[in-house]
Design a protein around this motif. Structure first.
Motif, PDB file in Angstrom:
ATOM      1  N   PHE A 180     -18.179 -27.370   5.138  1.00  0.00           N
ATOM      2  CA  PHE A 180     -17.538 -26.073   5.379  1.00  0.00           C
ATOM      3  C   PHE A 180     -17.721 -25.678   6.851  1.00  0.00           C
ATOM      4  CE2 PHE A 180     -17.736 -21.388   5.442  1.00  0.00           C
ATOM      5  CZ  PHE A 180     -16.484 -21.109   4.909  1.00  0.00           C
ATOM      6  N   ILE A 181     -16.641 -25.163   7.460  1.00  0.00           N
ATOM      7  CA  ILE A 181     -16.703 -24.712   8.850  1.00  0.00           C
ATOM      8  C   ILE A 181     -16.442 -23.204   8.882  1.00  0.00           C
ATOM      9  CG2 ILE A 181     -15.761 -24.932  11.184  1.00  0.00           C
ATOM     10  CD1 ILE A 181     -17.150 -27.386  10.429  1.00  0.00           C
ATOM     11  N   GLY A 182     -17.492 -22.443   8.644  1.00  0.00           N
ATOM     12  CA  GLY A 182     -17.377 -20.990   8.742  1.00  0.00           C
ATOM     13  C   GLY A 182     -17.795 -20.523  10.124  1.00  0.00           C
ATOM     14  N   LEU A 183     -17.801 -19.216  10.334  1.00  0.00           N
ATOM     15  CA  LEU A 183     -18.152 -18.676  11.645  1.00  0.00           C
ATOM     16  C   LEU A 183     -19.571 -19.056  12.050  1.00  0.00           C
ATOM     17  CD1 LEU A 183     -16.549 -15.106  11.384  1.00  0.00           C
ATOM     18  CD2 LEU A 183     -15.555 -17.202  12.333  1.00  0.00           C
ATOM     19  N   SER A 184     -20.500 -19.070  11.086  1.00  0.00           N
ATOM     20  CA  SER A 184     -21.878 -19.469  11.407  1.00  0.00           C
ATOM     21  C   SER A 184     -21.957 -20.940  11.805  1.00  0.00           C
ATOM     22  CB  SER A 184     -22.807 -19.201  10.214  1.00  0.00           C
ATOM     23  OG  SER A 184     -23.089 -17.824  10.094  1.00  0.00           O
ATOM     24  N   ASP A 185     -21.146 -21.778  11.159  1.00  0.00           N
ATOM     25  CA  ASP A 185     -21.118 -23.204  11.507  1.00  0.00           C
ATOM     26  C   ASP A 185     -20.553 -23.400  12.913  1.00  0.00           C
ATOM     27  OD1 ASP A 185     -21.754 -24.572   8.749  1.00  0.00           O
ATOM     28  OD2 ASP A 185     -20.311 -22.989   8.339  1.00  0.00           O
ATOM     29  N   VAL A 186     -19.546 -22.611  13.261  1.00  0.00           N
ATOM     30  CA  VAL A 186     -18.976 -22.673  14.618  1.00  0.00           C
ATOM     31  C   VAL A 186     -20.043 -22.319  15.637  1.00  0.00           C
ATOM     32  CG1 VAL A 186     -17.297 -21.646  16.196  1.00  0.00           C
ATOM     33  CG2 VAL A 186     -16.637 -22.179  13.844  1.00  0.00           C
TER      34      VAL A 186
END
Length: 426
Positions: free
Chosen positions: A187-193
């Motif tokens: 998953f690429i969410g804002l936290s991952d970004v």
């Protein structure tokens, strides 16, 4: 003092020193320093011009910020964020509770891998009542007696946050299949970004501007330069590969895990690019996907399917295939005791021009022969060389060249790890 309230606009008794709660967002109204005052003077007239508020409005502001801090504060990785809805007319307390829940859930949907099955129902119900809302994301946090402010992204539709979460989940589901893992791993969410970007550190402070600029583009559907994402990706790869963590807000990992972290991060950058395309932030590269006539082996079909899912054109696919072969050679080197993988020394992490790529094609053929891998990878090599030879004129960007080669390396390496350390060559 008698004056005009800067909030409601009424004349009457106002406070020129409202003494807002320490450390709250309201603390950005600085009135105890001369440089912030109107006319750079601390006389009564200057105080009234700078910031004056009636007692009722102050009470409402303090109540509002308390609600925000209690119900609508969150974090993007380690960055504090306040989710502030635009003003809407609320008739019932239950509507307010529902509105707050909707805004927080919409944000969480884009931020981390969590499913909110009720969010669409809440959205439909709010729209049915004509309760249309926008949110403002304030990046900053209270520390003792002050509020450390970074930036604000204004007027974000919650539906945009939900869209980011939905598209990220789709990409995660598609990618997880290739590595037989759970969706949340990809998953690429804002936290991952935030965790992907190699942000500079100045002492104990992290320079957040590049991250906020990217998030702003994602939330407002503003154009963002693809080349900047590629530069971030190569810098991220360099930090892990060479272990140069000093000066960057990237989690340090054990030497034995650096290559794995680099590979995972590079493939997440591949997904991030795909996500940004789906969000209308960057444009898809021109060019058709290669026809690849005569491809029969199941393994290369799997690789090609991955490239097709990412929307790669012909030259990007050719470089990816080249990287896959480097990954296979690297696996054999590692299994024979070369934990640093000598083949990686042939890659210039700062970018590779066409001449370096031509040289690399020959080096890879030599490596396949030396490690007796050519028999099982001849088709991949032939397709990679064929595609690269007929796309020489398209390989103009050294940064992009290295990125797509390294992404192929990352794919092959993680596939091998999933296969128990076997490269799938024999």
């Amino acid at each position: 003092a008698f004056g005009k309230c800067h909030i409601c606009g009424r004349d009457g008794e106002v406070l020129t020193n409202p003494d807002y709660p320490k450390g709250s967002l309201l603390g950005i109204y600085v009135i105890d320093k001369l440089g912030f005052l109107s006319n750079i003077s601390n006389d009564q007239e200057s105080l009234l011009r700078t910031h004056s508020i009636c007692l009722k409005c102050k009470e409402k502001l303090v109540l509002g910020i308390n609600v925000i801090e209690k119900h609508l504060s969150s974090k993007i990785d380690n960055v504090s964020v306040l989710i502030i809805p635009s003003l809407v007319k609320i008739d019932q307390k239950s509507e307010m509770k529902q509105l707050l829940e909707y805004c927080k859930n919409a944000f969480n949907t884009a931020n981390s891998y969590e499913t909110y099955s009720q969010i669409e129902n809440i959205e439909d119900e709010l729209m049915g009542r004509r309760l249309f809302v926008l949110v403002n994301l304030v990046f900053g946090q209270g520390r003792q007696s002050q509020f450390i402010y970074h930036a604000t992204i204004q007027n974000v539709p919650p539906s945009r946050l939900i869209l980011i979460g939905e598209k990220s989940r789709e990409l995660a589901g598609e990618t997880a299949v290739f590595f037989e893992e759970e969706r949340d791993k990809w998953f690429i969410g804002l936290s991952d970004v935030k965790r992907l970007l190699p942000l500079r550190k100045l002492g104990n402070k992290t320079v957040l501007k590049p991250f906020i600029e990217l998030v702003n583009a994602m939330l407002t559907e503003s154009p963002y330069p693809k080349e900047q994402i590629l530069k971030f990706a190569l810098l991220y790869a360099k930090v892990h590969h060479f272990g140069n963590y000093e000066g960057y807000d990237i989690k340090r990992v054990d030497r034995r895990q650096r290559d794995v972290e680099m590979c995972k991060g590079l493939l997440k950058y591949v997904l991030l690019l795909n996500l940004l395309v789906k969000l209308g932030v960057i444009e898809m590269e021109e060019g058709l996907f290669p026809s690849l006539e005569g491809v029969n082996k199941e393994e290369i079909k799997d690789i090609i399917d991955f490239c097709r899912k990412q929307g790669y054109n012909e030259w990007q696919t050719g470089l990816f295939l080249l990287g896959v072969l480097i990954g296979k050679i690297g696996v054999e080197q590692y299994n024979k005791g070369d934990t640093k993988k000598a083949i990686l020394e042939k890659i210039d992490f700062n970018g590779m021009h066409v001449d370096k790529l031509k040289w690399l094609v020959n080096i890879i053929l030599e490596g396949l022969k030396n490690y007796r891998l050519l028999e099982w990878n001849e088709e991949i090599y032939a397709q990679a060389k064929l595609i690269i030879d007929r796309n020489i004129s398209n390989l103009k960007d050294p940064i992009a060249n290295t990125f797509y080669v390294l992404s192929g390396y990352a794919y092959a390496t993680l596939k091998a790890i999933k296969g128990g350390g076997k490269s799938g060559n024999k």
